[in-house]
Design a protein around this motif. Structure first.
Motif, mmCIF file in Angstrom:
data_model
loop_
_atom_site.group_PDB
_atom_site.id
_atom_site.type_symbol
_atom_site.label_atom_id
_atom_site.label_comp_id
_atom_site.label_asym_id
_atom_site.label_seq_id
_atom_site.Cartn_x
_atom_site.Cartn_y
_atom_site.Cartn_z
ATOM 1 N N ASN A 101 0.801 -1.220 0.000
ATOM 2 C CA ASN A 101 0.000 0.000 0.000
ATOM 3 C C ASN A 101 0.835 1.271 0.000
ATOM 4 O OD1 ASN A 101 -2.826 -0.396 -0.248
ATOM 5 N ND2 ASN A 101 -2.839 -1.414 1.760
ATOM 6 N N GLY A 102 2.150 1.134 -0.183
ATOM 7 C CA GLY A 102 2.997 2.312 -0.292
ATOM 8 C C GLY A 102 2.994 2.867 -1.698
ATOM 9 N N THR A 103 3.784 3.908 -1.883
ATOM 10 C CA THR A 103 3.899 4.525 -3.196
ATOM 11 C C THR A 103 5.339 4.450 -3.667
ATOM 12 O OG1 THR A 103 3.443 6.537 -4.458
ATOM 13 C CG2 THR A 103 4.328 6.844 -2.255
ATOM 14 N N ILE A 104 5.545 4.251 -4.953
ATOM 15 C CA ILE A 104 6.884 4.206 -5.532
ATOM 16 C C ILE A 104 7.408 5.633 -5.656
ATOM 17 C CG2 ILE A 104 8.233 3.608 -7.567
ATOM 18 C CD1 ILE A 104 6.277 1.304 -8.051
ATOM 19 N N ILE A 105 8.593 5.879 -5.102
ATOM 20 C CA ILE A 105 9.204 7.201 -5.136
ATOM 21 C C ILE A 105 10.367 7.156 -6.118
ATOM 22 C CG2 ILE A 105 10.323 9.007 -3.788
ATOM 23 C CD1 ILE A 105 8.969 7.808 -1.309
ATOM 24 N N PRO A 106 10.276 7.842 -7.242
ATOM 25 C CA PRO A 106 11.377 7.842 -8.209
ATOM 26 C C PRO A 106 12.685 8.298 -7.576
ATOM 27 C CG PRO A 106 9.413 8.837 -9.158
ATOM 28 C CD PRO A 106 9.125 8.651 -7.694
ATOM 29 N N ASP A 114 11.328 -1.735 -10.731
ATOM 30 C CA ASP A 114 10.521 -2.948 -10.818
ATOM 31 C C ASP A 114 10.515 -3.694 -9.493
ATOM 32 O OD1 ASP A 114 9.862 -2.755 -13.599
ATOM 33 O OD2 ASP A 114 11.921 -3.369 -14.056
ATOM 34 N N SER A 115 9.447 -4.424 -9.262
ATOM 35 C CA SER A 115 9.355 -5.311 -8.106
ATOM 36 C C SER A 115 10.425 -6.393 -8.183
ATOM 37 C CB SER A 115 7.962 -5.947 -8.073
ATOM 38 O OG SER A 115 7.939 -7.054 -7.205
ATOM 39 N N ASP A 116 10.825 -6.899 -7.024
ATOM 40 C CA ASP A 116 11.752 -8.034 -7.003
ATOM 41 C C ASP A 116 11.155 -9.267 -7.659
ATOM 42 O OD1 ASP A 116 13.658 -6.544 -5.796
ATOM 43 O OD2 ASP A 116 13.680 -7.632 -3.905
ATOM 44 N N ASP A 117 9.827 -9.315 -7.732
ATOM 45 C CA ASP A 117 9.188 -10.428 -8.423
ATOM 46 C C ASP A 117 9.534 -10.410 -9.916
ATOM 47 O OD1 ASP A 117 7.788 -11.085 -6.009
ATOM 48 O OD2 ASP A 117 6.453 -9.411 -6.439
ATOM 49 N N VAL A 118 9.867 -9.230 -10.419
ATOM 50 C CA VAL A 118 10.241 -9.080 -11.827
ATOM 51 C C VAL A 118 11.756 -9.120 -11.990
ATOM 52 C CG1 VAL A 118 10.160 -7.517 -13.824
ATOM 53 C CG2 VAL A 118 8.160 -7.758 -12.327
ATOM 54 N N ASP A 119 12.474 -8.364 -11.147
ATOM 55 C CA ASP A 119 13.927 -8.271 -11.251
ATOM 56 C C ASP A 119 14.532 -8.065 -9.867
ATOM 57 O OD1 ASP A 119 16.568 -7.835 -11.811
ATOM 58 O OD2 ASP A 119 16.264 -6.040 -13.036
ATOM 59 N N GLY A 156 21.394 -0.015 -6.369
ATOM 60 C CA GLY A 156 21.329 1.413 -6.113
ATOM 61 C C GLY A 156 19.946 1.936 -5.809
ATOM 62 N N CYS A 157 19.055 1.080 -5.295
ATOM 63 C CA CYS A 157 17.675 1.493 -5.040
ATOM 64 C C CYS A 157 17.086 0.622 -3.933
ATOM 65 C CB CYS A 157 16.836 1.361 -6.312
ATOM 66 S SG CYS A 157 16.952 -0.253 -7.135
ATOM 67 N N ARG A 158 15.983 1.069 -3.370
ATOM 68 C CA ARG A 158 15.305 0.310 -2.321
ATOM 69 C C ARG A 158 14.415 -0.749 -2.961
ATOM 70 N NH1 ARG A 158 13.747 1.244 3.180
ATOM 71 N NH2 ARG A 158 11.943 -0.036 3.735
ATOM 72 N N HIS A 159 14.632 -2.011 -2.566
ATOM 73 C CA HIS A 159 13.898 -3.129 -3.147
ATOM 74 C C HIS A 159 12.503 -3.256 -2.533
ATOM 75 C CE1 HIS A 159 17.149 -5.405 -5.407
ATOM 76 N NE2 HIS A 159 17.762 -4.347 -4.924
ATOM 77 N N TRP A 160 11.594 -3.814 -3.300
ATOM 78 C CA TRP A 160 10.230 -4.048 -2.842
ATOM 79 C C TRP A 160 9.666 -5.232 -3.624
ATOM 80 C CZ3 TRP A 160 6.371 -3.144 -6.608
ATOM 81 C CH2 TRP A 160 6.809 -2.462 -7.758
ATOM 82 N N SER A 161 8.606 -5.792 -3.101
ATOM 83 C CA SER A 161 7.975 -6.928 -3.768
ATOM 84 C C SER A 161 6.465 -6.720 -3.780
ATOM 85 C CB SER A 161 8.323 -8.241 -3.069
ATOM 86 O OG SER A 161 7.902 -8.219 -1.715
#
Length: 376
Positions: free
Chosen positions: A300-305, A311-316, A321-326
């Motif tokens: 329920n968060g928002t992606i911050i450029p 991309d989600s860790d489910d994809v890549d 150099g970025c904060r991971h999420w799934s």
């Protein structure tokens, strides 16, 4: 001093500041225990390119101090890293007792520290710019086993700025909780352009979770504050979007509220599960504040450029150099659900006793932070 390494010492029963660096550069302090002194464990001023890591500092007046409180000064420190330290039970009843006070510093990195039972804030100060305060675990500030109220102390988590204003500092992934003094979990006193993302503030004080004072152009997203009084109040300017305030504070847009479904809700039980062993790959983990399945914080968060991986860790899962999420979106708060169950760590210990150049290497990976190589 320049190009100096201080490693593997115990410093105790000193009657003043244990290590004081002024007009210094390229200094590394690591693997030290500094305790039971009548001063600050480490004091850094008018210096640059300093690293303080793997320090156990306890039962001093202050922990690691950067700069000094003098509104007439400009920037006095640059590029100081204070990371992976265990700083607790520091107390100065005459002049507060922060774990890591930071003043007049450009590009400080305060990261991966465990800070608790210090007699004032975990970290406060002013006139700091371009700093990063990341993944710190803070509890019972202003407490010291029993509640402490020193002159001028309020027992906050983070409190910036006091006096001259700074700005463009980022506070992310910090966990602040446990009853302490009377200060807020995070207090922004007019710093301009600070960013607060993915912080968790739970039952931190009998005061506000997030407290914003003055015209501060603040960015606040993907945070959770729960069981504070109140959980949040509103900055006078800036972007406050997609946060979880358990008490329903009407602060910002896209506010979520309700039960966050932490693994634990009892503060003492949460504290008992914290990993404080500096040599553990799980140092600084707070299992009690991980999320249960079905938590409304999940996805329920928002992606911050510029912050999150595209991309989600489910994809890549190999983005850097970025904060991971799934899942379909990042989770709100400091912990990504399931990340704690996908951790890989490896340690290889070498030495240079035979002049072969072997190094001690520690690798750690989770699915929400990058793979890290830490050389020492």
């Amino acid at each position: 001093y320049s190009y100096l390494v201080i490693r593997g010492l115990e410093i105790t029963n000193y009657t003043s500041t244990a290590l004081f660096f002024e007009n210094s550069n390229n200094i590394i302090m690591e693997d030290l225990e500094i305790h039971d002194t009548l001063g600050t464990a480490i004091y850094i001023s008018y210096s640059q390119d300093i690293i303080v890591r793997n320090i156990h500092a306890h039962h001093n007046y202050l922990g690691v101090k950067l700069g000094t409180h003098n509104d007439a000064l400009g920037i006095v420190n640059r590029n100081v890293r204070v990371e992976h330290n265990y700083i607790h039970h520091n107390m100065d009843l005459n002049f507060m007792g922060d774990a890591i006070p930071v003043w007049h510093t450009d590009s400080a990195i305060i990261k991966d520290n465990v800070l608790h039972d210090n007699s004032d804030c975990a970290s406060s100060g002013g006139a700091n710019i371009n700093g990063v305060f990341e993944n710190n675990i803070i509890y019972r500030s202003g407490y010291f086993d029993v509640p402490i109220i020193a002159p001028g102390a309020d027992g906050c988590g983070f409190k910036f700025s006091v006096g001259v204003k700074g700005g463009n500092n980022t506070f992310k992934g910090n966990v602040i909780f446990g009853p302490g003094g009377e200060g807020a979990g995070i207090q922004n006193n007019g710093d301009l352009g600070n960013t607060f993302i993915h912080n968790t503030i739970y039952s931190s004080n009998p005061d506000q979770g997030f407290l914003f004072v003055g015209d501060n152009d603040t960015n606040v997203s993907n945070n959770i504050a729960c069981d504070n009084t109140p959980d949040a109040n509103s900055p006078t300017s800036g972007r406050v979007d997609t946060n979880f305030w358990c008490d329903g504070s009407a602060v910002g847009t896209n506010v979520l509220t309700g039960d966050p479904k932490f693994v634990q809700t009892n503060v003492n039980t949460i504290i008992s599960g914290i990993v404080t062993d500096l040599n553990s790959p799980d140092f600084g983990d707070v299992p009690g504040l991980h999320l249960q399945a079905g938590s409304p914080l999940i996805d329920n968060g928002t992606i911050i450029p510029g912050v999150h991986c595209p991309d989600s860790d489910d994809v890549d899962p190999y983005q850097t150099g970025c904060r991971h999420w799934s899942g379909s979106a990042p989770d709100i708060g400091a912990y990504e659900y399931g990340a704690q169950d996908n951790k890989f760590s490896f340690m290889f210990i070498g030495d240079d006793n035979d002049n072969t150049g072997n190094l001690a290497i520690r690798l750690a990976y989770t699915n929400y932070t990058d793979l890290k190589l830490i050389f020492s």
